[in-house]
Scaffold this active site. Sequence first.
Site, PDB file in Angstrom:
ATOM      1  N   CYS A 219       6.405  -0.547   6.781  1.00  0.00           N
ATOM      2  CA  CYS A 219       6.004   0.645   6.045  1.00  0.00           C
ATOM      3  C   CYS A 219       7.179   1.121   5.204  1.00  0.00           C
ATOM      4  O   CYS A 219       8.312   1.149   5.687  1.00  0.00           O
ATOM      5  CB  CYS A 219       5.592   1.729   7.039  1.00  0.00           C
ATOM      6  SG  CYS A 219       5.136   3.283   6.272  1.00  0.00           S
ATOM      7  N   LEU A 220       6.915   1.481   3.963  1.00  0.00           N
ATOM      8  CA  LEU A 220       7.987   1.933   3.076  1.00  0.00           C
ATOM      9  C   LEU A 220       8.655   3.206   3.596  1.00  0.00           C
ATOM     10  O   LEU A 220       9.793   3.488   3.265  1.00  0.00           O
ATOM     11  CB  LEU A 220       7.451   2.169   1.659  1.00  0.00           C
ATOM     12  CG  LEU A 220       6.919   0.925   0.936  1.00  0.00           C
ATOM     13  CD1 LEU A 220       6.440   1.287  -0.460  1.00  0.00           C
ATOM     14  CD2 LEU A 220       7.957  -0.186   0.878  1.00  0.00           C
TER      15      LEU A 220
ATOM     16  N   GLN B  29       3.162   9.897   1.355  1.00  0.00           N
ATOM     17  CA  GLN B  29       4.435   9.161   1.282  1.00  0.00           C
ATOM     18  C   GLN B  29       5.236   9.506   0.031  1.00  0.00           C
ATOM     19  O   GLN B  29       6.412   9.166  -0.063  1.00  0.00           O
ATOM     20  CB  GLN B  29       4.189   7.648   1.328  1.00  0.00           C
ATOM     21  CG  GLN B  29       3.729   7.150   2.688  1.00  0.00           C
ATOM     22  CD  GLN B  29       3.605   5.649   2.676  1.00  0.00           C
ATOM     23  OE1 GLN B  29       2.602   5.099   2.234  1.00  0.00           O
ATOM     24  NE2 GLN B  29       4.648   4.972   3.142  1.00  0.00           N
TER      25      GLN B  29
ATOM     26  N   HIS C 233      -1.925   7.263   7.485  1.00  0.00           N
ATOM     27  CA  HIS C 233      -0.926   8.151   6.862  1.00  0.00           C
ATOM     28  C   HIS C 233      -1.533   9.512   6.512  1.00  0.00           C
ATOM     29  O   HIS C 233      -0.841  10.526   6.561  1.00  0.00           O
ATOM     30  CB  HIS C 233      -0.387   7.540   5.562  1.00  0.00           C
ATOM     31  CG  HIS C 233       0.769   6.603   5.751  1.00  0.00           C
ATOM     32  ND1 HIS C 233       1.991   7.003   6.220  1.00  0.00           N
ATOM     33  CD2 HIS C 233       0.899   5.275   5.495  1.00  0.00           C
ATOM     34  CE1 HIS C 233       2.825   5.966   6.257  1.00  0.00           C
ATOM     35  NE2 HIS C 233       2.179   4.897   5.821  1.00  0.00           N
TER      36      HIS C 233
ATOM     37  N   HIS D 119      -3.967   1.199   7.792  1.00  0.00           N
ATOM     38  CA  HIS D 119      -2.585   1.707   7.821  1.00  0.00           C
ATOM     39  C   HIS D 119      -2.437   2.913   6.893  1.00  0.00           C
ATOM     40  O   HIS D 119      -1.864   3.939   7.282  1.00  0.00           O
ATOM     41  CB  HIS D 119      -1.645   0.565   7.408  1.00  0.00           C
ATOM     42  CG  HIS D 119      -0.203   0.933   7.288  1.00  0.00           C
ATOM     43  ND1 HIS D 119       0.795   0.342   8.031  1.00  0.00           N
ATOM     44  CD2 HIS D 119       0.431   1.836   6.475  1.00  0.00           C
ATOM     45  CE1 HIS D 119       1.970   0.873   7.697  1.00  0.00           C
ATOM     46  NE2 HIS D 119       1.774   1.768   6.744  1.00  0.00           N
ATOM     47  N   GLU D 120      -2.975   2.788   5.687  1.00  0.00           N
ATOM     48  CA  GLU D 120      -2.825   3.882   4.707  1.00  0.00           C
ATOM     49  C   GLU D 120      -3.658   5.101   5.091  1.00  0.00           C
ATOM     50  O   GLU D 120      -3.212   6.230   4.931  1.00  0.00           O
ATOM     51  CB  GLU D 120      -3.200   3.404   3.299  1.00  0.00           C
ATOM     52  CG  GLU D 120      -2.374   2.236   2.757  1.00  0.00           C
ATOM     53  CD  GLU D 120      -0.868   2.405   2.907  1.00  0.00           C
ATOM     54  OE1 GLU D 120      -0.371   3.548   2.878  1.00  0.00           O
ATOM     55  OE2 GLU D 120      -0.178   1.377   3.063  1.00  0.00           O
TER      56      GLU D 120
ATOM     57  N   GLY E 295       0.836  -1.197   0.000  1.00  0.00           N
ATOM     58  CA  GLY E 295       0.000   0.000   0.000  1.00  0.00           C
ATOM     59  C   GLY E 295       0.863   1.235   0.000  1.00  0.00           C
ATOM     60  O   GLY E 295       2.065   1.170   0.292  1.00  0.00           O
TER      61      GLY E 295
HETATM   62 NI    NI Z   1       2.988   2.995   5.615  1.00  0.00          NI
END
Ligand code: NI
Length: 157
Positions: free
Chosen positions: A88-89, A51, A134, A130-131, A46
């Site tokens: 997480c990226l 991000q 963000h 999660h997204e 995701g």
């Molecule tokens: Ni993330």
Amino acid sequence: MAIRKVVKIGESSLRKKSKPVKDFDEDLWQLLDDMKTTMYENDGMGLAAPQVGVLRRAVIVEVNNVFIELVNPEITARKGEDIEEEGCLSVGAFRGRVVRPYEITVKAFDRFGYPFTITCEKWLARCICHEVDHLDGVLFVDKSLDKNKYLKQGGVL
Ligand code: NI
């Protein structure tokens, strides 16, 4: 479609609240396309617009080969509880357990501005939660059961 740079934890923009998308235009489509390319390039499940440095409420997820774009997502119902490890990226290698709802209902718009509602469970629900976090500047490490371990390893918030 272009790969965009992923904003890393410690950069202040990642902590800002994203604004709703107002225009379902070429800029949004380009953003979503680039986010998909960037997510695939980084083997993510995701990605949220902040991000890639864009403070707008748009996220993408891909779980079990189901790819979904959600614009202005709003989680309207949460049921049950589930604990799994997340990464997480924007955070890097650290993975930690997070308590999430087992099932959620989410309302959102597609890239053309058409509204839809989905109810989903387990990993897809987790990934969307999660997204969506963000978009409010919240990262999984903030709410991880393993937050202390992360901090002891020198992790920043
Ligand atoms: Ni993330």
